[in-house]
Design an enzyme around this catalytic site. Structure first.
Site, short mmCIF file in Angstrom:
data_model
loop_
_atom_site.label_atom_id
_atom_site.label_comp_id
_atom_site.label_asym_id
_atom_site.label_seq_id
_atom_site.Cartn_x
_atom_site.Cartn_y
_atom_site.Cartn_z
N GLY A 21 0.84 -1.19 0.00
CA GLY A 21 0.00 0.00 0.00
C GLY A 21 0.87 1.24 0.00
O GLY A 21 2.07 1.18 -0.30
N ALA A 29 2.12 3.11 2.39
CA ALA A 29 3.26 3.14 3.31
C ALA A 29 4.39 2.27 2.80
O ALA A 29 5.55 2.69 2.73
CB ALA A 29 2.82 2.68 4.70
N PHE A 57 -13.25 18.61 5.15
CA PHE A 57 -13.40 17.25 5.65
C PHE A 57 -13.68 17.30 7.15
O PHE A 57 -13.33 18.28 7.82
CB PHE A 57 -12.13 16.43 5.37
CG PHE A 57 -12.38 15.22 4.51
CD1 PHE A 57 -12.57 15.35 3.15
CD2 PHE A 57 -12.43 13.94 5.07
CE1 PHE A 57 -12.80 14.25 2.35
CE2 PHE A 57 -12.66 12.83 4.27
CZ PHE A 57 -12.85 12.98 2.91
N GLN A 77 -12.11 2.73 14.22
CA GLN A 77 -13.05 3.74 13.76
C GLN A 77 -14.18 3.13 12.94
O GLN A 77 -13.93 2.32 12.04
CB GLN A 77 -12.31 4.75 12.89
CG GLN A 77 -13.19 5.85 12.32
CD GLN A 77 -12.38 6.90 11.61
OE1 GLN A 77 -11.92 6.69 10.48
NE2 GLN A 77 -12.13 8.00 12.27
N HIS A 110 -16.87 4.11 10.27
CA HIS A 110 -17.13 5.19 9.33
C HIS A 110 -18.64 5.37 9.20
O HIS A 110 -19.37 4.38 9.04
CB HIS A 110 -16.52 4.84 7.97
CG HIS A 110 -16.40 6.00 7.04
ND1 HIS A 110 -17.49 6.63 6.50
CD2 HIS A 110 -15.31 6.66 6.56
CE1 HIS A 110 -17.08 7.62 5.72
NE2 HIS A 110 -15.76 7.66 5.74
N LEU A 137 -17.23 1.59 1.42
CA LEU A 137 -17.08 3.01 1.74
C LEU A 137 -17.77 3.93 0.74
O LEU A 137 -17.59 3.81 -0.47
CB LEU A 137 -15.59 3.35 1.78
CG LEU A 137 -15.21 4.81 2.05
CD1 LEU A 137 -15.61 5.21 3.46
CD2 LEU A 137 -13.72 5.00 1.86
N GLU A 177 -16.37 10.34 2.86
CA GLU A 177 -16.74 11.55 3.58
C GLU A 177 -16.69 12.76 2.64
O GLU A 177 -17.25 13.81 2.95
CB GLU A 177 -15.73 11.72 4.72
CG GLU A 177 -16.07 12.78 5.72
CD GLU A 177 -15.09 12.75 6.90
OE1 GLU A 177 -14.65 11.65 7.29
OE2 GLU A 177 -14.78 13.82 7.42
N ARG A 216 -15.62 11.45 12.59
CA ARG A 216 -16.37 10.24 12.28
C ARG A 216 -16.93 9.55 13.52
O ARG A 216 -18.02 8.98 13.48
CB ARG A 216 -15.48 9.26 11.51
CG ARG A 216 -15.19 9.78 10.12
CD ARG A 216 -14.13 8.94 9.44
NE ARG A 216 -13.87 9.49 8.11
CZ ARG A 216 -12.87 9.11 7.34
NH1 ARG A 216 -12.03 8.17 7.78
NH2 ARG A 216 -12.70 9.64 6.16
N HIS A 233 -13.97 0.59 9.93
CA HIS A 233 -13.24 1.24 8.85
C HIS A 233 -11.74 1.32 9.07
O HIS A 233 -10.96 0.82 8.30
CB HIS A 233 -13.81 2.64 8.66
CG HIS A 233 -13.18 3.44 7.56
ND1 HIS A 233 -13.17 3.00 6.26
CD2 HIS A 233 -12.54 4.64 7.56
CE1 HIS A 233 -12.55 3.90 5.51
NE2 HIS A 233 -12.15 4.89 6.26
N ARG A 265 -9.21 8.87 14.22
CA ARG A 265 -8.47 9.51 13.13
C ARG A 265 -9.38 10.48 12.37
O ARG A 265 -10.56 10.20 12.16
CB ARG A 265 -7.96 8.45 12.15
CG ARG A 265 -7.33 9.02 10.91
CD ARG A 265 -6.76 7.96 10.01
NE ARG A 265 -7.76 7.13 9.35
CZ ARG A 265 -8.51 7.51 8.31
NH1 ARG A 265 -8.40 8.73 7.83
NH2 ARG A 265 -9.37 6.66 7.77
#
Lengths: 577, 235
Positions: free
Chosen positions: A20, A22, A123, A236, A238, A248, A251, A282, A348, A390
């Site tokens: 991904g 990272a 956001f 979290q 969502h 998803l 947002e 969230r 999420h 987050r």
């Protein structure tokens, strides 16, 4: 035959688990330095779940209105419900602009302002429009661009490999063992530095936005290696998961002005967060939704509410939110231009994970003792940047920024350290896992066990938690772990053995889920995404501290001596939106 | 939501065991709102653990689950079974070697991507902040950046089937995406690569790729613009 002559033995400077944002960003940094970077991924890199991120990447560019690093820092602290470590946030906001400009220079097709600069949208929990975006496919374009950069810089890819054990002993990382999904067989990777960037652990829930791949393999491997996990109870939910599917809906919809409505057609967020309304963080919005549903104001009294885009108009929906529009249409046959879209909270993001310091070095205790050569970044890590909750768009920024930082420190480490020796029997643990699933006498199948775990995690470890529910869950997890010992697989073939992989993943799910429940039971307060109906207040006096958890002699051991890094100017306050 | 009986005929192949691919029929009950992926999961989890297929995101963005259903290339995760009725015929993407069952070898597909240099090539110095790119300049490449590399296009392309050297629609679309990016300085290098009998000129404007694309990208149209660019460049 000696191991280092074996066909399935690889000796590479750095081995990065996870492709991904990272993992790829770290690999790029290492490869650019001239050292060898190998990325091991259970999927082709462009399939990684960073690509599922939609709404944006946070950075205070101030392209569309005033903004500042201080503001980004304070918003993130407040969003975290004061559990995040503020030295980490400081580093994060200081690097964030660089990360975005770097992406743009790599060719990321960001949406643009009229004067040709990177566009930004509001956001939740951010006090300025700070989300740099590419329509509603931001994660997708970042992931693909990074992958392409890695191709340019000759990063080595081991696609479709499942890591089965970490070779860590005497506080030194030596490498790891992985199963070749495509052809079968175990491979030993010896490395000076290893990065764990395996993403989140949301697949422990039934209703989840997470990909099938997000089975928390990294956290489970670390636990198995005798190392601790941090703040695992913070997960979290969502607020805008597509009803029944859990996938998803960004947002970004609310960032562009969408409403959330209950059965009476009310924008009920006015009761819960009058100032920020739908753009509260969230955890706040998900609790509001769940409260409406629990009190009978879900649509038709059912377990969902509406995300209403209609007033945004056709043009804006199709220009800014095309993916969301398509998802609602394809999966629920709901035309978001004409109809409100059914949504529900969905598991999420994993705030908890592998503890590490600001250099992304994995630590093994509250004192911060480093495991030499072992690093972690992205969702699987717990630095802790996000604390108890987050903010949207901070995750892509986290993964990319700390991915780069990991790459820098891994490179530095490699320059000063040679390869650490492998243990006498490096394959033992991994081989044991495979043998048991192939040659065991049990008759259990993995799927029913996983389904029971997921259904009950959604039921008992959701937006609202209480002691009775969680004790039930804990008993159930122990039972399921017992049953897992009897699991065998139908498929005994080497090639693309999905049966085997899913059984191995289930072992991981069962392992870290126990840590989540134990941490959530112990933490008798409500903070961020962790809400206890039986302890509904935040309790800074007792609980302004991180949770560390080990598995020792089969039991989860908790430790609360790791404090939170708090700067004098950002003392905890009441959190209102 | 109601349960319905369906018949799913799936092409099976296990290397080392099967000499060649063969069909297997699963008669099962599923919810009427199921997707193709739900059907595969149901079979794999409840009926036959040996079934192999790829899937990950469940939301049409990772590109893992492209396969052929009743003759059409689709993403299994986003495709409801009601589109096809109660008889399903599920097979792997054409034109690729089968690893097992529905999982095909995509290494050649990704290798082609690398051939067209899929990254900005810059002669100019980097600005302190972002490159300026107008909304109109972005618009030229916007849709092409939505490609999820699922390979549905290449698998639908008759020009790709007999010729494994042909770059194919996905890699050519990627070439378009960079050549037409206002920030890029590498058009000449890439045009040299695509100006080849196994590059743009192997595209015979059959439109299958466009029809197969789950992201509805107008691939054939972009490839045509790419051809014009190649010709202009040689004048």
């Amino acid at each position: 035959m000696k191991i280092d002559e074996a066909r399935n033995y690889h000796k590479i400077d750095t081995v990065i688990v996870g492709a991904g944002l990272a993992g790829l960003r770290a690999a790029l940094e290492v490869a650019k330095s001239g050292l060898a970077a190998a990325v091991i991924s259970k999927v082709y890199p462009t399939r990684s779940h960073s690509g599922g991120a939609q709404g944006g990447i946070a950075a205070a560019l101030a392209n569309v209105s005033e903004d500042s690093l201080e503001s980004h820092m304070f918003d993130t602290i407040k969003g975290s419900d004061y559990l995040a470590d503020q030295d980490i946030i400081e580093r994060f906001v200081n690097e964030a602009l660089k990360t975005v400009y770097e992406f743009e220079h790599m060719g990321v097709p960001f949406s643009r302002t009229e004067d040709g600069r990177i566009n930004q949208r509001p956001f939740g929990g951010h006090s300025s429009p700070r989300a740099c975006f590419a329509q509603d496919v931001t994660g997708h374009v970042l992931l693909h661009t990074l992958y392409e950069q890695c191709l340019q810089h000759n990063v080595l890819f081991f696609n479709e490999f499942q890591v089965l054990s970490l070779l860590v002993s005497e506080d030194v990382s030596r490498g790891l063992v992985a199963w070749d999904i495509r052809s079968g067989g175990l491979h030993i990777f010896q490395a000076r530095a290893v990065l764990l960037a395996t993403g989140g652990y949301g697949r422990a829930w039934k209703v989840t936005s997470n990909a099938h791949a997000n089975t928390g393999d990294g956290v489970a491997l670390v636990l198995e290696a005798g190392l601790p996990l941090e703040d695992m109870e913070f997960v979290q939910f969502h607020p805008t998961g597509l009803y029944k599917h859990g996938i998803l809906l960004s947002e970004a919809a609310r960032g562009e002005g969408a409403y959330i409505l209950n059965d009476k057609g009310e924008r009920f967020m006015k009761t819960y967060a009058a100032a920020k309304m739908e753009l509260a963080p969230r955890d706040v919005v998900s609790r509001a939704e769940q409260t409406e549903i629990n009190e009978g104001r879900g649509i038709g009294g059912k377990d969902y509410v509406y995300l209403d885009l209609r007033h945004l108009g056709r043009e804006k929906i199709l220009e800014r939110l095309p993916q969301i529009y398509d998802l609602a249409l394809n999966y629920l046959k709901v035309d978001g231009i004409k109809e409100a879209v059914p949504i529900q909270p969905t598991a999420h993001y994993s705030m908890g994970g592998i503890p590490a310091n600001v250099r992304t070095e994995v630590i093994k205790d509250a004192a911060g003792t480093v495991v030499k050569g072992l690093y972690t970044a992205g969702e699987t890590s717990c630095l802790s940047l996000h604390g108890a909750n987050r903010l949207g768009t901070n995750s892509l920024q986290d993964a990319a920024t700390f991915g780069r930082i990991a790459g820098i420190h891994m490179t530095e480490f490699c320059r000063g350290n040679s390869f650490a020796g492998l243990p006498a029997k490096p394959l033992e643990v991994a081989q044991g896992k495979i043998d048991r699933l192939w040659n065991g006498q049990g008759k259990e199948r993995h799927a029913p066990i996983r389904e029971k775990l997921q259904e009950n995690m959604t039921k008992y470890l959701g937006v609202f938690r209480n002691q009775d529910d969680m004790l039930k869950m804990l008993v159930m997890i122990k039972e399921l772990q017992e049953r897992y010992r009897q699991v065998t697989v139908d498929d005994h073939g080497d090639a693309f053995n999905l049966d085997l992989i899913e059984a191995l993943e289930l072992e991981n799910l069962l392992s870290f889920s126990e840590v989540i429940v134990e941490g959530a039971l112990a933490r008798q307060e409500s903070r961020g995404a962790h809400f206890r109906s039986d302890f509904p207040k935040r309790n800074d006096g007792e609980w302004l501290k991180h949770t560390l958890a080990w598995r020792r002699d089969g039991k989860i051991v908790l430790d609360f001596s790791k404090g939170v890094v708090i700067y004098p100017q950002y003392q905890p306050q009441e959190r209102k939106y | 939501m109601a349960m319905i009986d369906i018949s799913a005929k799936i092409l099976r192949y296990q290397p080392g065991k099967d000499e060649k691919p063969h069909w297997q029929v699963f008669d099962i009950a599923v919810e009427d709102e199921s997707t193709i992926l739900d059907v595969l999961n149901e079979i794999h989890w409840q009926h036959d653990g040996t079934l192999a297929y790829r899937r990950s995101c469940r939301s049409s963005i990772c590109g893992s689950c492209a396969m052929k259903v009743n003759g059409r290339n689709v993403l299994a995760c986003e495709t409801p079974i009601h589109r096809f009725g109660r008889k399903l015929k599920i097979e792997p993407l054409s034109g690729f070697d089968i690893i097992k069952d529905l999982a095909v070898d995509l290494d050649p597909f990704f290798a082609k991507l690398k051939r067209i240099k899929p990254y900005l090539l810059l002669d100019k110095p980097l600005p302190d902040k972002e490159f300026v790119q107008s909304p109109a300049q972005l618009e030229a490449i916007g849709e092409s950046t939505l490609c999820i590399l699922c390979a549905a296009c290449s698998a639908a392309c008759p020009s790709s089937w007999p010729n494994s050297e042909y770059l194919g629609p996905a890699a050519l679309l990627k070439a378009y995406r960079f050549i037409f990016d206002s920030r890029d300085d590498g058009a000449d290098q890439r045009i040299e690569i695509v100006n080849d009998k196994n590059g743009v000129w192997r595209c015979h404007t059959i439109f299958n790729c466009m029809e197969a694309c789950p992201k509805k990208i107008k691939i054939t149209e972009y490839l045509s613009r790419l051809k014009v660019k190649v010709v202009e460049n040689s004048l």
